[in-house]
Design a protein around this motif. Sequence first.
Motif, PDB file in Angstrom:
ATOM      1  N   ARG A   1     -20.591  -9.436  20.740  1.00  0.00           N
ATOM      2  CA  ARG A   1     -21.623  -9.177  21.748  1.00  0.00           C
ATOM      3  C   ARG A   1     -22.044  -7.700  21.784  1.00  0.00           C
ATOM      4  N   ASN A   2     -21.227  -6.828  21.201  1.00  0.00           N
ATOM      5  CA  ASN A   2     -21.476  -5.388  21.212  1.00  0.00           C
ATOM      6  C   ASN A   2     -21.782  -4.913  22.632  1.00  0.00           C
ATOM      7  N   ALA A   3     -20.951  -5.327  23.568  1.00  0.00           N
ATOM      8  CA  ALA A   3     -21.159  -5.019  24.985  1.00  0.00           C
ATOM      9  C   ALA A   3     -20.921  -3.542  25.264  1.00  0.00           C
ATOM     10  N   LYS A   4     -21.613  -3.051  26.249  1.00  0.00           N
ATOM     11  CA  LYS A   4     -21.434  -1.689  26.731  1.00  0.00           C
ATOM     12  C   LYS A   4     -20.963  -1.761  28.187  1.00  0.00           C
ATOM     13  N   PRO A   5     -20.048  -0.886  28.600  1.00  0.00           N
ATOM     14  CA  PRO A   5     -19.603  -0.926  29.998  1.00  0.00           C
ATOM     15  C   PRO A   5     -20.758  -0.595  30.940  1.00  0.00           C
TER      16      PRO A   5
ATOM     17  N   SER B   1     -15.328   0.622  35.923  1.00  0.00           N
ATOM     18  CA  SER B   1     -14.295  -0.410  36.025  1.00  0.00           C
ATOM     19  C   SER B   1     -14.540  -1.604  35.109  1.00  0.00           C
ATOM     20  N   ASP B   2     -15.622  -1.585  34.351  1.00  0.00           N
ATOM     21  CA  ASP B   2     -15.912  -2.679  33.425  1.00  0.00           C
ATOM     22  C   ASP B   2     -14.897  -2.653  32.284  1.00  0.00           C
ATOM     23  N   LEU B   3     -14.352  -3.813  31.942  1.00  0.00           N
ATOM     24  CA  LEU B   3     -13.265  -3.906  30.967  1.00  0.00           C
ATOM     25  C   LEU B   3     -13.756  -4.106  29.535  1.00  0.00           C
TER      26      LEU B   3
END
Length: 130
Positions: A69-73, A77-79
Amino acid sequence: MKKRDNFIICSILSLLIINCTYADEASFMINVSNRQTTSLNGTWRIIIDPYENGFYDYRYTESRNGYFRNAKPRNKSDLVEYDFDNSWTLKVPGDWNTQRDELLFYEGTIWYKRSFDYELKPERRLFVYF
């Protein structure tokens, strides 16, 4: 997708990358001279995944924050504990065992990422060959 299916797909993709190392990239496509092509050979970002948590969460279901997903915080507090933008790089085509001393004996999953721009015109198709 089961863990075994994911392993098979990764194995097939690895074999394709290895096989493409020895082949001319244009020999797999028909009518190449009349097509605009962009080679994806070069530097790719990688994340080493020895615990197989890049796709599955602890319940072996698809992870909300999987590496794919190549997620970014979104906040502090995002894990999200990975970042392709600050990760190691490897050359593709090529093997990881000879490119980095740390990976000499590594036999596990590695996630590759390469970004590229393209423009899909109306009534046209885009082909991506691996």
